[in-house]
Design a protein around this motif. Structure first.
Motif, PDB file in Angstrom:
ATOM      1  N   ILE A 105       0.865  -1.177   0.000  1.00  0.00           N
ATOM      2  CA  ILE A 105       0.000   0.000   0.000  1.00  0.00           C
ATOM      3  C   ILE A 105       0.904   1.229   0.000  1.00  0.00           C
ATOM      4  CG2 ILE A 105      -1.769   1.273   1.280  1.00  0.00           C
ATOM      5  CD1 ILE A 105      -2.439  -1.495   2.636  1.00  0.00           C
ATOM      6  N   HIS A 132       1.080   5.022   0.647  1.00  0.00           N
ATOM      7  CA  HIS A 132       0.355   6.117   1.296  1.00  0.00           C
ATOM      8  C   HIS A 132       1.149   7.402   1.106  1.00  0.00           C
ATOM      9  CE1 HIS A 132      -0.712   8.342   5.241  1.00  0.00           C
ATOM     10  NE2 HIS A 132      -1.567   8.674   4.293  1.00  0.00           N
ATOM     11  N   VAL A 143      -3.838   7.323  -1.550  1.00  0.00           N
ATOM     12  CA  VAL A 143      -3.501   5.935  -1.232  1.00  0.00           C
ATOM     13  C   VAL A 143      -3.608   5.118  -2.513  1.00  0.00           C
ATOM     14  CG1 VAL A 143      -4.038   3.903   0.165  1.00  0.00           C
ATOM     15  CG2 VAL A 143      -4.391   6.186   1.122  1.00  0.00           C
ATOM     16  N   VAL A 151      -3.278   1.353  -4.185  1.00  0.00           N
ATOM     17  CA  VAL A 151      -3.306  -0.042  -3.735  1.00  0.00           C
ATOM     18  C   VAL A 151      -3.857  -0.927  -4.845  1.00  0.00           C
ATOM     19  CG1 VAL A 151      -5.561   0.350  -2.640  1.00  0.00           C
ATOM     20  CG2 VAL A 151      -4.171  -1.600  -1.936  1.00  0.00           C
ATOM     21  N   PRO A 193     -11.548   0.615   2.098  1.00  0.00           N
ATOM     22  CA  PRO A 193     -11.245   1.955   2.602  1.00  0.00           C
ATOM     23  C   PRO A 193     -11.685   2.160   4.053  1.00  0.00           C
ATOM     24  CG  PRO A 193     -12.055   2.096   0.359  1.00  0.00           C
ATOM     25  CD  PRO A 193     -12.216   0.662   0.780  1.00  0.00           C
ATOM     26  N   TRP A 235      -8.972   1.720   6.518  1.00  0.00           N
ATOM     27  CA  TRP A 235      -7.806   2.582   6.457  1.00  0.00           C
ATOM     28  C   TRP A 235      -7.547   3.384   7.733  1.00  0.00           C
ATOM     29  CZ3 TRP A 235      -3.313   2.973   4.711  1.00  0.00           C
ATOM     30  CH2 TRP A 235      -2.622   4.187   4.716  1.00  0.00           C
ATOM     31  N   PHE A 287      -8.537   6.948  -2.445  1.00  0.00           N
ATOM     32  CA  PHE A 287      -8.001   5.631  -2.768  1.00  0.00           C
ATOM     33  C   PHE A 287      -8.103   5.416  -4.271  1.00  0.00           C
ATOM     34  CE2 PHE A 287      -9.265   5.531   1.570  1.00  0.00           C
ATOM     35  CZ  PHE A 287      -8.351   4.700   2.202  1.00  0.00           C
ATOM     36  N   THR A 344      -7.444   2.332  -6.756  1.00  0.00           N
ATOM     37  CA  THR A 344      -7.162   0.903  -6.782  1.00  0.00           C
ATOM     38  C   THR A 344      -7.287   0.375  -8.199  1.00  0.00           C
ATOM     39  OG1 THR A 344      -9.475   0.298  -6.321  1.00  0.00           O
ATOM     40  CG2 THR A 344      -8.033   0.616  -4.425  1.00  0.00           C
TER      41      THR A 344
END
Length: 236
Positions: A63, A65, A92, A94, A102, A105, A157, A159
């Motif tokens: 991950i 960040h 973030v 990922v 999420p 998190w 996020f 992804t």
């Protein structure tokens, strides 16, 4: 070389690997795309974002960040505009294969203490090759890979998998290189330099999330232009 800090937080029996930039991106900020996802940064911030996306692309079990909420306040009306857009958020990155929710998190973020220094290399040639491959297929209706944006707990996020991350990397590289060469940037004005909206999951809703990238230098910028031989205007 990308200098990071590595953490190994646990939630229950599961251990996660989380990395952050070892040094903050001080002059870079992102507004919550629930309003308007305006990402604004200087040359260093945009260049390091490119490297972090490249690293995320090939790090399926990690991950990434990127704390962007606590950077140096921007001058003039820019900080106010960030608030109008939706307020500062972290970023973030990922892979979907990690199945990170999420909602988990905030618990993970609280456990990011006493990290270990880590230095990694990124493969620019492989990143460019994979980005080109994704760009060739992204116009097809069956394209399965898009960045999925979710805003939660003061973080955005993103992804998916390798292809969209590598393409986003090239967009930040372009913004970092082209933005400083614009005439308005020499006066400290922000310059809309690129966008990663086209890598986000297609959505016909007019209120779909957007992430546009602006370049804004912080003083002393004139020294940067002289050192890099930047022309006064144009793409040069």
């Amino acid at each position: 070389m990308l200098k990071l800090r590595e953490f190994r937080p646990r939630i229950g029996p599961r251990e996660y690997r989380v990395v952050q930039p070892r040094h903050p991106l001080r002059h870079t900020a992102l507004a919550d795309p629930t309003g308007y996802g305006w990402l604004v940064g200087d040359h260093d911030g945009l260049s390091r974002l490119a490297a972090l996306f490249s690293f995320a692309a090939c790090s399926r079990q990690t991950i990434v960040h990127i704390p962007l909420r606590d950077g140096v306040p921007m001058d003039g009306w820019y900080e106010q505009y960030l608030e109008i857009c939706g307020g500062r958020v972290d970023l973030v990155l990922v892979h979907q294969s990690l199945n990170l929710r999420p909602t988990n998190w905030p618990d993970l973020r609280r456990r990011l203490v006493q990290g270990t220094p880590l230095t990694v290399r990124t493969d620019e040639h492989r990143t460019a090759r994979d980005a080109a491959a994704w760009n060739r297929q992204c116009g097809h209706a069956r394209t399965p890979e898009w960045l999925h944006p979710v805003a939660h707990a003061r973080a955005l996020f993103l992804t998916e998998s390798r292809g969209p991350f590598t393409t986003a990397c090239t967009e930040f590289e372009y913004a970092a290189g082209w933005g400083p060469r614009q005439a308005d940037a020499a006066h400290g004005d922000q310059v809309l330099a690129n966008s990663i909206t086209s890598q986000l999951l297609p959505d016909p809703d007019l209120r779909r999330p957007e992430v546009d990238i602006s370049f804004k230098a912080h003083p002393p910028y004139a020294n940067f232009r002289r050192a890099h031989g930047c022309p006064r205007s144009g793409r040069g």
